[in-house]
Design an enzyme around this catalytic site. Sequence first.
Site, PDB file in Angstrom:
ATOM      1  N   LYS A 250       0.875  -1.173   0.000  1.00  0.00           N
ATOM      2  CA  LYS A 250       0.000   0.000   0.000  1.00  0.00           C
ATOM      3  C   LYS A 250       0.912   1.223   0.000  1.00  0.00           C
ATOM      4  O   LYS A 250       1.468   1.591   1.030  1.00  0.00           O
ATOM      5  CB  LYS A 250      -0.913   0.009   1.225  1.00  0.00           C
ATOM      6  N   ARG A 270      -7.743  11.431  -6.836  1.00  0.00           N
ATOM      7  CA  ARG A 270      -8.868  10.696  -6.264  1.00  0.00           C
ATOM      8  C   ARG A 270     -10.114  11.569  -6.216  1.00  0.00           C
ATOM      9  O   ARG A 270     -11.227  11.075  -6.309  1.00  0.00           O
ATOM     10  CB  ARG A 270      -8.449  10.260  -4.863  1.00  0.00           C
ATOM     11  N   GLU A 300      -0.643   4.803  -7.868  1.00  0.00           N
ATOM     12  CA  GLU A 300      -0.268   5.732  -6.797  1.00  0.00           C
ATOM     13  C   GLU A 300       1.074   6.359  -7.164  1.00  0.00           C
ATOM     14  O   GLU A 300       2.022   5.651  -7.478  1.00  0.00           O
ATOM     15  CB  GLU A 300      -0.158   4.928  -5.488  1.00  0.00           C
ATOM     16  N   PHE A 341      -1.581  -0.260 -10.138  1.00  0.00           N
ATOM     17  CA  PHE A 341      -2.141  -1.460  -9.519  1.00  0.00           C
ATOM     18  C   PHE A 341      -3.440  -1.955 -10.159  1.00  0.00           C
ATOM     19  O   PHE A 341      -3.976  -2.966  -9.741  1.00  0.00           O
ATOM     20  CB  PHE A 341      -2.303  -1.304  -8.005  1.00  0.00           C
TER      21      PHE A 341
END
Length: 588
Positions: A250, A270, A300, A341
Site C-alpha cells: 500500500k 482521487r 499511486e 495497480f
Amino acid sequence: MRFLALAETLDRIESTTKRLEMVDLISKLLQVAEDDIRETVFLLQGKIAPDYEGIELGMAEKIAIRALSSLSGLREEAIESELVKKGDLGKIGEELLKSKKQASLFSEELTVRKVYESLVKIARTGGGGSQTRKLQLILDLLHSAEPLEVRYLLRIVTGKMRIGVADMTIVDSIAVAFGSKERSDDVERAYNIMPNLPELAYRAMAGGIDSLSTIRITPGIPIRSMLAERLPSLSEILDRMDGKFAIEYKYDGLRTQVHKMGTKVELFSRRLENITAQFPDIVKEIIENVKVDNAILDGEAVPYNMASNEMLPFQEISRRRGRKYDLNETIERIPVVLFLFDAMMLNGKSLMEIPYAERRLRLINSVKESSKIKVAKSRVVTDVESADKFFNEALEAGCEGIMAKSIEDKSVYKPGAREFLWIKYKREYQLEMEDTVDLVVVGAFGGQGKRSGGYGALLMAVYSEEEDMFKTICKLGSGFSDEQLESLPRMLKPYSISARDPRVESTMEADYWFSPSLVLEVKGAEITLSPTHTCCADVVRKGAGLAIRFPRFTGKWRSDKKAEDATNEGEILEMYHSQRKKILADNP
Ligand code: AMP
C-alpha cells in the site's frame, strides 16, 4: 429559466437541514429547467465545468468588491471591513442592493443561461486588461440582479457557495425528477463512471433514467476510484477472503488515474481533479512505456529518492501539487515513481467486469517497467505468516501497509465503492522516533542521476557489544546536502575495502564496502520489523530483524565517536519495545 428561480431554490435549501426536502426542491427545479438544465446543475454546484476539466472561475474577491462598491456607492474599504466582520460577501451585497432595488426595474431579467455564459467568459478572460474586463462582466450581471440573485452571484463568482449541494443529493434529485427515488442507484451507477452531473441530468431529462444505462467508461473522463474497507488484523482479512487473497504494497502517495489516448495523457486525482500539469514527467513515462492505447489505469504516485532507490514520506509530494512556476526544478528535486495497480480499460475495451487477477495480468503485459513507472508489488497468500512477512517488507520499503485484494470471480473493479473486495491494513499510528541514533557506515550503493559517480545511499549499522559485530539497520540516502554528498567519497576513502569487513553482518550486497569507522547521526520515523536487516535478527521474531523506517541524516558527523561507540543493538531493542508500549497505550 430565470436565475431568480435558482436563487430562490438555493435560499430555501439553505434554510433546511433535511435532505429529503432538498431533494424535493432540486428535483422540482430540474423539472422546469428545460434547455437550461446543464447550466442549472452547474450553478447549483457553484461551478462552470466538471472538476476534471480543471477550469476555474478565477475571479479575485477584490474585483467582486470593486464591482459592489461601484454599484452601491459604498467605499471598497468599508465593504472589506464588513467582510472581515460577516465573512459573506453575498449577504453583504444583498443587503446593500436591497435599498437600490429600483435600479433593476430598468434592466433585463437575468436568466440562468446568461449568468452561466458570463461566468464562462469571466473564466476565459486572461492577459493584459483582463481585470477590467472581468469587472465589467460582473458589473453587467449585478446591474440586472435582484438582491437575492446578488447573494448567489457573488458567492458563485468568488468560489464561496456556502451550501454547495452535495453530489449525492443531486444524484437523488435527478432520479426523483425524471423517474423515482428508487432509480437513485441507476443514476449513481452512471455517475460513478461519468461524474458529470449536469450531463447526466440532461440525458435523464431527454431520454429518461433508462438512457443512463448506455453510458460507458470513456478515456478522458475519470471514473470514481474504487475504495477499500479496513479490518484490524491480517487473520481477519484472511478469514474474510476465504483463505486466499492477493496482498499488495500500500503505497503512500497520491492516487493517480491515468488516461491514455494516443499520445495524449491525462491524470486525475482521487477527487477527480485534473492533475496532468503537475506531472509532465509521469506523462512522458506513460507515453514511452504503456504499450496500449485508449487505456485507463489506476495507481499511486510516490515521491522517490532515485539515488538511494527509496520511497520518501508522502508529505514531499504535496510540495509538487499546485506548483506552476518552478516545476522543472521541483521535478528534479522531488521525482515521483508511479506504481500501477489496476487496469480499467485497455485498447478501448472495458476490463471492469473481469476478475482482479486477470486485470492485473493484462496490466503487467501492457506496461514496460522503468525506473519511474512500475507495477505494484503483489503476491498471493494463503496463510497469516506469509501475509505478515509481506506486510513487514512493505513497511520497510517505506509503504504504509498493505492492500488485500479479493481474487475471486466476483472481484470486479467497482468504481466509487468501498467494499470488502479490497481491504486495507496499515499502521494506525504515526510517530517520530524520539531519539536520534548514531550509526556506522559499513557499505554504500552506487548513485544514479544527479548522484552518478558518487554514492546513492549508505549501508548503516549498529554495534553489538556481546558479539563485537556490526549489524545492518537501514540504507541511508536522505538528509544530505549537495556538499555533504560530494564530500562522502573523500571522507570514506580511507576506510574503503574490497569486500565486506568480517565484523559486519549483512544479507545485503553493497556496491562498496568500508571498515566500520565513520559515525553519522540519524533520525527515523520508527523502528519496524525487517526481513533484510541483521540488527536484532530473530530476537523479536524468527526470520526478522529490526530496521529504521525513513532514516534521515541529521547533518551531524559524529567524529567524536568511534565505531564501537555507535548506538548498540540492545538500545535499538529497547527503543522498539518502548515504541510498542506507546502504541498500545495510544491505541488500547
Ligand atoms: P486510504 O486512503 O487509507 O483509505 O487507502 C486507500 C488508498 O490507498 C487508495 O485510494 C490509494 O490511493 C492507496 N493505495 C496505495 N497502494 C494501493 C494499492 N496497491 N491498491 C489500491 N490502493 C492503493
